[in-house]
Design a protein around this motif. Sequence first.
Motif, PDB file in Angstrom:
ATOM      1  N   ASP A 109       0.016   4.279   0.831  1.00  0.00           N
ATOM      2  CA  ASP A 109      -0.193   5.057   2.046  1.00  0.00           C
ATOM      3  C   ASP A 109       0.588   4.427   3.189  1.00  0.00           C
ATOM      4  N   SER A 110       0.883   5.238   4.182  1.00  0.00           N
ATOM      5  CA  SER A 110       1.566   4.747   5.379  1.00  0.00           C
ATOM      6  C   SER A 110       0.531   4.141   6.317  1.00  0.00           C
ATOM      7  N   SER A 156      -4.152  12.418   7.878  1.00  0.00           N
ATOM      8  CA  SER A 156      -4.035  11.283   8.784  1.00  0.00           C
ATOM      9  C   SER A 156      -5.423  10.848   9.230  1.00  0.00           C
ATOM     10  N   THR A 208       0.845  -1.188   0.000  1.00  0.00           N
ATOM     11  CA  THR A 208       0.000   0.000   0.000  1.00  0.00           C
ATOM     12  C   THR A 208       0.881   1.239   0.000  1.00  0.00           C
ATOM     13  N   GLN A 238       7.764   6.601   2.710  1.00  0.00           N
ATOM     14  CA  GLN A 238       7.279   7.967   2.793  1.00  0.00           C
ATOM     15  C   GLN A 238       8.095   8.838   3.749  1.00  0.00           C
ATOM     16  N   ARG A 282      -1.575   9.708   4.432  1.00  0.00           N
ATOM     17  CA  ARG A 282      -1.390   9.946   2.999  1.00  0.00           C
ATOM     18  C   ARG A 282      -0.669  11.273   2.794  1.00  0.00           C
ATOM     19  N   ASP A 283       0.335  11.261   1.942  1.00  0.00           N
ATOM     20  CA  ASP A 283       1.063  12.484   1.565  1.00  0.00           C
ATOM     21  C   ASP A 283       0.143  13.298   0.654  1.00  0.00           C
ATOM     22  N   VAL A 329       0.380  16.027   5.258  1.00  0.00           N
ATOM     23  CA  VAL A 329      -0.284  14.723   5.253  1.00  0.00           C
ATOM     24  C   VAL A 329      -1.723  14.837   5.719  1.00  0.00           C
TER      25      VAL A 329
END
Length: 186
Positions: A62-63, A142, A60, A84, A167-168, A140
Amino acid sequence: IGTIQAGINAMIAKVAVANRSMLHEIEQRKHIEEELRHQEDLLRQTNLELNHFKTTLDLTLDSVFMLDAQTLKFFYVNQGAINQFGYSEAELLQMTIHDLNPQFTEETTHEFLSPLIRGEQPALRIETLHRHQSNTLIQVESFLQYISIPSSTDSSQSGALFVEIVRDITERKQAEEKLQNSLQFS
């Protein structure tokens, strides 16, 4: 001869009892071995499913962070988080949620998360900044959720945790700013 025959018959009876006992033990052993093979297959299948799940999370973009609800220390980070933010997995697992966010202290982090713990909100979303390992700040979005795992017979499986998906949004914010500037000059 009658006594010899009686002795032989007694020996045969004892051997027959011993044979039945051994057959019963063999059947039990076969059943146990079959059950063990079944349990090993289940364990193998469970490990495959867990590995598939972890691989999916790691792929994924996203983090994804999982953190202890008490200490706020990360106990799981996916490859997206490593990519990221530039930290190694080992480094991230030594950090807490407020180590990445320069806008939050331990106290303000607990205040921010308290509506989740109290059950007043199912999840929280925030636009904020996170610090990359190079010390640059990343814009980001969150998303945080509190999860309480009920106690079971295995106490290592109970407890409370947070799941955070980050997400950035740097490019989105830059595009919004560019659009806003073009609208002002039109």
